[in-house]
Scaffold this active site. Sequence first.
Site, PDB file in Angstrom:
ATOM      1  N   ARG A 206       0.826  -0.760   0.332  1.00 15.21           N
ATOM      2  CA  ARG A 206      -0.277   0.096   0.154  1.00 15.21           C
ATOM      3  C   ARG A 206       0.826   1.271  -0.321  1.00 15.21           C
ATOM      4  NH1 ARG A 206      -3.695  -0.191   5.470  1.00 15.21           N
ATOM      5  NH2 ARG A 206      -1.465  -1.388   5.926  1.00 15.21           N
ATOM      6  N   ASP A 252       2.584   5.152 -26.100  1.00 18.09           N
ATOM      7  CA  ASP A 252       3.553   3.702 -26.222  1.00 18.09           C
ATOM      8  C   ASP A 252       3.098   2.923 -27.318  1.00 18.09           C
ATOM      9  OD1 ASP A 252       4.971   1.744 -25.037  1.00 18.09           O
ATOM     10  OD2 ASP A 252       3.740   1.347 -23.631  1.00 18.09           O
TER      11      ASP A 252
END
Length: 368
Positions: A206, A252
């Site tokens: 996290r 990309d």
Amino acid sequence: MRNGVIAEVEPLPEYRACGEELPFVGPGLVDLHINGYAGMDVNEEQPQTETLKRMSRAVWKEGVTAFCPTIVTNSDVQYRLMLQNITQACREDPAANAAMPGIHVEGPFISPEDGARGAHPLQHVTAPDWTMFQRWQEAAEGRIKLITLSPEWPESLSFIERCVKSGVIVSIGHTSASPRQIADAIAAGATLSTHLGNGAHLTLPRHPNYIWEQLSSDSLHACVIADGFHVPASFLNVARKTKREKLILVSDAVKYSGMEPGEYDNPLIGEVVLTSEGRLHLKRNAQLLAGSAQMLPHCIAHMVKHRICGLAEAWESASVVPSGLMGWSASQGLSAGAPADLVLFRWDGERLDIEATFKNGINVFTRK
């Protein structure tokens, strides 16, 4: 427009002419991350100069007036072949030279870990090597302007410092670096994140983790792939709120962009699948994306449709912002004295259509 630049800008008092709504005009799109387009591949196993010449013109229909041809992790020998190919295309063809003001080297100095490495082949991943990079820059005749690496390698900091001193932009990407390593890389001169949120482990702590560290850095620009597949709208919203004027849209795009859905064999990374929705992934693992099959107009539309930002801001994130980071004159946008790289386009609230593209004041594409 005169002599390839914008001579003056004068707003029209009316938004309609002869009863027909006029198109928008914006600065030419600038893509820092294109691997290929419409069946053409920068990373061909046997590099062909003509491929680069054709591709530099083909992207005009997408409103792209400048881009960084991007080579991905491969062997030292293959890198030099690809760089020589790009350089030869620019040397022989003025249009290609104008379209490709810098080369982006993505890898091989990236994380060897699965997930963070993405689709890059493990056998060619290695630690930063300045002598090797100098060989590449010599093959490219100084055209390498951007490099993606991971600062997790012990050799990274001195390598980053040398790159920055030589005028090369350093971007953090495909990394498993610790917060300390990322902070040190920024202090050494790294100024960009490559497709932030991608090229990452499927599961992360996290906090802390390398995505949070890059998002929170005021020093880093951040590239994101807003194609609807690479990251969710919620991530794009957070990236936009944290980065603001430092957010950059990239495609990309790989050779399968603009092609029909289906399965394709890629000699570098194996079989890939292009779905009918436009998502491109590795056949052996559908969770791993294999680049994007969408171009910048689609990414801009995605940002606006999901109310992440307005049309003007999204367009700037794909034009003047990347130009400004790279130090290119197109960062002046629509102002007197700026390069006359312009795009006429229409936006209906769902779809963005390119109508015409101008490069250095010359109309190089008109939709029929």
